[in-house]
Design a protein around this motif. Structure first.
Motif, PDB file in Angstrom:
ATOM      1  N   LEU A 206     -23.377   9.797 -10.434  1.00 49.51           N
ATOM      2  CA  LEU A 206     -23.462  11.406 -10.459  1.00 49.51           C
ATOM      3  C   LEU A 206     -22.408  12.171 -11.529  1.00 49.51           C
ATOM      4  O   LEU A 206     -21.306  11.810 -11.541  1.00 49.51           O
ATOM      5  CB  LEU A 206     -22.995  11.949  -9.058  1.00 49.51           C
ATOM      6  CG  LEU A 206     -23.767  11.380  -7.763  1.00 49.51           C
ATOM      7  CD1 LEU A 206     -23.056  11.725  -6.637  1.00 49.51           C
ATOM      8  CD2 LEU A 206     -25.124  11.297  -8.016  1.00 49.51           C
ATOM      9  N   LEU A 207     -22.941  13.102 -12.439  1.00 47.87           N
ATOM     10  CA  LEU A 207     -22.358  13.592 -13.410  1.00 47.87           C
ATOM     11  C   LEU A 207     -22.004  15.137 -12.870  1.00 47.87           C
ATOM     12  O   LEU A 207     -23.051  15.894 -12.858  1.00 47.87           O
ATOM     13  CB  LEU A 207     -23.400  13.632 -14.535  1.00 47.87           C
ATOM     14  CG  LEU A 207     -23.384  12.303 -15.035  1.00 47.87           C
ATOM     15  CD1 LEU A 207     -24.477  12.309 -16.392  1.00 47.87           C
ATOM     16  CD2 LEU A 207     -22.245  11.623 -15.561  1.00 47.87           C
ATOM     17  N   LEU A 245     -29.511   4.810  -9.683  1.00 39.07           N
ATOM     18  CA  LEU A 245     -29.733   6.047  -9.444  1.00 39.07           C
ATOM     19  C   LEU A 245     -28.895   6.889 -10.404  1.00 39.07           C
ATOM     20  O   LEU A 245     -27.380   6.627 -10.413  1.00 39.07           O
ATOM     21  CB  LEU A 245     -29.437   6.471  -7.823  1.00 39.07           C
ATOM     22  CG  LEU A 245     -29.948   8.098  -7.664  1.00 39.07           C
ATOM     23  CD1 LEU A 245     -31.217   8.566  -7.579  1.00 39.07           C
ATOM     24  CD2 LEU A 245     -29.211   8.359  -6.109  1.00 39.07           C
ATOM     25  N   LEU A 246     -29.443   8.065 -11.065  1.00 37.56           N
ATOM     26  CA  LEU A 246     -28.785   8.907 -11.674  1.00 37.56           C
ATOM     27  C   LEU A 246     -28.848  10.478 -11.173  1.00 37.56           C
ATOM     28  O   LEU A 246     -30.081  10.658 -10.978  1.00 37.56           O
ATOM     29  CB  LEU A 246     -29.332   8.844 -13.245  1.00 37.56           C
ATOM     30  CG  LEU A 246     -28.672   9.778 -14.209  1.00 37.56           C
ATOM     31  CD1 LEU A 246     -27.097   9.645 -14.495  1.00 37.56           C
ATOM     32  CD2 LEU A 246     -29.306   9.495 -15.535  1.00 37.56           C
ATOM     33  N   GLY A 247     -27.848  11.015 -11.053  1.00 39.89           N
ATOM     34  CA  GLY A 247     -27.922  12.501 -10.610  1.00 39.89           C
ATOM     35  C   GLY A 247     -26.847  13.445 -11.103  1.00 39.89           C
ATOM     36  O   GLY A 247     -25.963  12.827 -11.819  1.00 39.89           O
ATOM     37  N   GLY A 248     -27.131  14.797 -10.907  1.00 42.74           N
ATOM     38  CA  GLY A 248     -25.739  15.593 -11.450  1.00 42.74           C
ATOM     39  C   GLY A 248     -26.268  16.979 -10.888  1.00 42.74           C
ATOM     40  O   GLY A 248     -27.162  17.243 -10.263  1.00 42.74           O
ATOM     41  N   ASP A 249     -25.268  18.052 -11.526  1.00 41.11           N
ATOM     42  CA  ASP A 249     -25.353  19.497 -10.890  1.00 41.11           C
ATOM     43  C   ASP A 249     -26.343  20.192 -11.829  1.00 41.11           C
ATOM     44  O   ASP A 249     -26.726  21.266 -11.534  1.00 41.11           O
ATOM     45  CB  ASP A 249     -24.040  20.030 -10.877  1.00 41.11           C
ATOM     46  CG  ASP A 249     -23.306  19.902 -12.042  1.00 41.11           C
ATOM     47  OD1 ASP A 249     -23.947  19.342 -13.056  1.00 41.11           O
ATOM     48  OD2 ASP A 249     -22.194  20.263 -12.085  1.00 41.11           O
ATOM     49  N   GLY A 250     -27.243  19.613 -12.672  1.00 40.10           N
ATOM     50  CA  GLY A 250     -28.240  19.925 -13.420  1.00 40.10           C
ATOM     51  C   GLY A 250     -29.519  19.039 -13.166  1.00 40.10           C
ATOM     52  O   GLY A 250     -29.419  18.434 -11.883  1.00 40.10           O
ATOM     53  N   ASP A 251     -30.244  18.943 -14.335  1.00 41.90           N
ATOM     54  CA  ASP A 251     -31.141  18.046 -14.076  1.00 41.90           C
ATOM     55  C   ASP A 251     -31.276  16.576 -14.974  1.00 41.90           C
ATOM     56  O   ASP A 251     -31.964  15.958 -15.334  1.00 41.90           O
ATOM     57  CB  ASP A 251     -32.463  18.517 -14.342  1.00 41.90           C
ATOM     58  CG  ASP A 251     -33.014  18.741 -15.641  1.00 41.90           C
ATOM     59  OD1 ASP A 251     -31.853  18.632 -16.435  1.00 41.90           O
ATOM     60  OD2 ASP A 251     -34.162  19.242 -16.074  1.00 41.90           O
ATOM     61  N   SER A 252     -29.879  16.318 -15.378  1.00 43.14           N
ATOM     62  CA  SER A 252     -29.228  15.124 -16.302  1.00 43.14           C
ATOM     63  C   SER A 252     -29.618  15.148 -17.737  1.00 43.14           C
ATOM     64  O   SER A 252     -28.999  14.804 -18.592  1.00 43.14           O
ATOM     65  CB  SER A 252     -29.985  13.808 -15.842  1.00 43.14           C
ATOM     66  OG  SER A 252     -29.566  13.534 -14.455  1.00 43.14           O
ATOM     67  N   LEU A 279     -31.585  12.316  -9.165  1.00 40.17           N
ATOM     68  CA  LEU A 279     -31.215  13.537  -8.359  1.00 40.17           C
ATOM     69  C   LEU A 279     -30.889  14.645  -9.016  1.00 40.17           C
ATOM     70  O   LEU A 279     -30.000  14.667  -9.951  1.00 40.17           O
ATOM     71  CB  LEU A 279     -29.996  12.970  -7.375  1.00 40.17           C
ATOM     72  CG  LEU A 279     -30.133  12.327  -6.315  1.00 40.17           C
ATOM     73  CD1 LEU A 279     -28.780  11.745  -5.741  1.00 40.17           C
ATOM     74  CD2 LEU A 279     -30.923  12.939  -5.141  1.00 40.17           C
ATOM     75  N   ASP A 280     -31.609  15.730  -8.883  1.00 40.90           N
ATOM     76  CA  ASP A 280     -31.411  17.076  -9.605  1.00 40.90           C
ATOM     77  C   ASP A 280     -30.931  18.032  -8.762  1.00 40.90           C
ATOM     78  O   ASP A 280     -30.961  18.225  -7.571  1.00 40.90           O
ATOM     79  CB  ASP A 280     -32.659  17.623 -10.118  1.00 40.90           C
ATOM     80  CG  ASP A 280     -33.540  16.634 -10.913  1.00 40.90           C
ATOM     81  OD1 ASP A 280     -32.801  15.676 -11.729  1.00 40.90           O
ATOM     82  OD2 ASP A 280     -34.480  16.691 -11.317  1.00 40.90           O
ATOM     83  N   ASN A 281     -30.178  18.943  -9.466  1.00 39.96           N
ATOM     84  CA  ASN A 281     -29.487  20.180  -8.762  1.00 39.96           C
ATOM     85  C   ASN A 281     -28.544  19.803  -7.606  1.00 39.96           C
ATOM     86  O   ASN A 281     -28.778  20.625  -6.521  1.00 39.96           O
ATOM     87  CB  ASN A 281     -30.462  21.088  -8.397  1.00 39.96           C
ATOM     88  CG  ASN A 281     -31.689  21.207  -9.457  1.00 39.96           C
ATOM     89  OD1 ASN A 281     -31.391  21.370 -10.697  1.00 39.96           O
ATOM     90  ND2 ASN A 281     -33.149  21.186  -9.238  1.00 39.96           N
ATOM     91  N   LEU A 282     -27.745  18.951  -7.638  1.00 42.95           N
ATOM     92  CA  LEU A 282     -26.818  18.778  -6.683  1.00 42.95           C
ATOM     93  C   LEU A 282     -25.567  19.880  -6.870  1.00 42.95           C
ATOM     94  O   LEU A 282     -25.546  20.667  -8.008  1.00 42.95           O
ATOM     95  CB  LEU A 282     -26.145  17.427  -6.864  1.00 42.95           C
ATOM     96  CG  LEU A 282     -26.883  16.443  -6.959  1.00 42.95           C
ATOM     97  CD1 LEU A 282     -26.089  15.028  -7.384  1.00 42.95           C
ATOM     98  CD2 LEU A 282     -27.527  16.021  -5.547  1.00 42.95           C
TER      99      LEU A 282
END
Length: 322
Positions: A206-207, A245-252, A279-282
């Motif tokens: 998660l970024l 899995l890759l995710g972040g507070d944007g869409d990576s 995972l998008d928009n965390l």
């Protein structure tokens, strides 16, 4: 990585503030380098095949304080520059119709969740590149008006694994990364050293770029025009580490795209080439604080998408447990 917050983010042109420009030919070569086609028997689970019962057992050992941190943004029914398709929420029963006790209250919700406002999971059927889904499957044959017959979110099921947060603003000493700022492989390695955490096989990465904090303090902007995220030159490192899995507070994806003619190159590399769902928009603000409090950036992560046969993804509320 440095940040110079401004009220009106101006996206840098490709090849400048968001990193070196990448030609279509260079991108295709990179795509072929990181792809995992033919690796797994259950191909439409992609990189989630990496997560074994041993991974789950080791991840559960990270739960020490019992702190549970949800990472979903609120259901957003208001249109704005980052929410062109607002979610719906209507009351369908207010308990005012004569009926035996008890009275009931019911509501209806609906959402076109792929976008910039809803926390959601992208399944492997969500993206095609060069006409192909992950594993080289033909998109036109497998995704139609009835949904997806390969790479559906119902095939993925839930994921329980070790999560790793790379808190990039904390590493750079800034409040957030500016929209349009790219994260490179060297930034990921530096963050690992600073935060004393190492991304491993089967992990969920998660970024945090701080975009949620920036939006709260400066207001919404159009993230399709400018958003902090990964440059494509970071993807070989993540492929080498074997993330699930890759995710972040944007869409990576960093935007504008650094790749000529490809608007979401990280989506293409992660989902299509590597078989890694996104995972998008965390909302990673509470998790950032929890990790600081715990003195560590690894935790148990649980992602349970809705069981939607043929679905290209699902709204989710991922949970981090420390």
């Amino acid at each position: 990585m440095t940040s110079n917050p401004s009220d009106s983010p101006t996206p840098p042109p490709a090849g400048t503030g968001n990193g070196p420009a990448v030609s279509h030919e260079e991108f295709d070569a990179l795509f072929d380098t990181v792809r995992t086609w033919g690796r797994w028997a259950v191909a439409d689970r992609g990189a989630w095949n990496r997560v074994s019962p041993d991974h789950v057992r080791r991840a559960t050992a990270l739960v020490r304080s019992g702190t549970v941190v949800p990472m979903a943004r609120p259901w957003d029914t208001t249109a704005g520059p980052d929410n062109s398709r607002p979610a719906l929420h209507f009351m369908s029963d207010l308990g005012d119709v004569e009926a035996p006790e008890p009275a009931t209250h019911k509501d209806f919700i609906a959402v076109d969740y792929h976008g910039k406002a809803v926390t959601h999971l992208d399944a492997l059927s969500h993206v095609a590149y060069r006409g192909q889904l992950h594993d080289g499957r033909p998109a036109r044959d497998l995704v139609d008006s009835r949904g997806a017959r390969f790479g559906a979110v119902s095939t993925l099921g839930p994921l329980v694994t070790r999560g790793v947060l790379l808190d990039l603003p904390s590493v750079s000493g800034s409040r957030w990364l500016e929209p349009g700022q790219a994260v490179h492989a060297a930034d990921i390695l530096a963050a690992e050293r600073t935060l004393d955490v190492t991304i491993g096989e089967g992990d969920a990465l998660l970024l945090r770029t701080g975009s949620v904090r920036r939006r709260a303090e400066r207001g919404a902007w159009n993230p399709d025009a400018a958003s902090a995220g990964l440059h494509v030159n970071a993807m070989p490192l993540l492929a080498e580490r074997g993330i699930a899995l890759l995710g972040g507070d944007g869409d990576s994806d960093v935007r504008p795209s650094p790749v000529e003619g490809v608007h979401s190159p990280v989506h293409a590399l992660a989902i299509v080439a590597m078989g890694v769902p996104l995972l998008d928009n965390l909302d990673l603000e509470a998790l950032s604080a929890a990790c600081v409090g715990a003195g560590r950036y690894a935790f148990l992560l649980v992602v349970a998408p809705l069981n939607i046969p043929g679905g290209t993804g699902s709204p989710v509320t991922p949970l981090a447990m420390l």
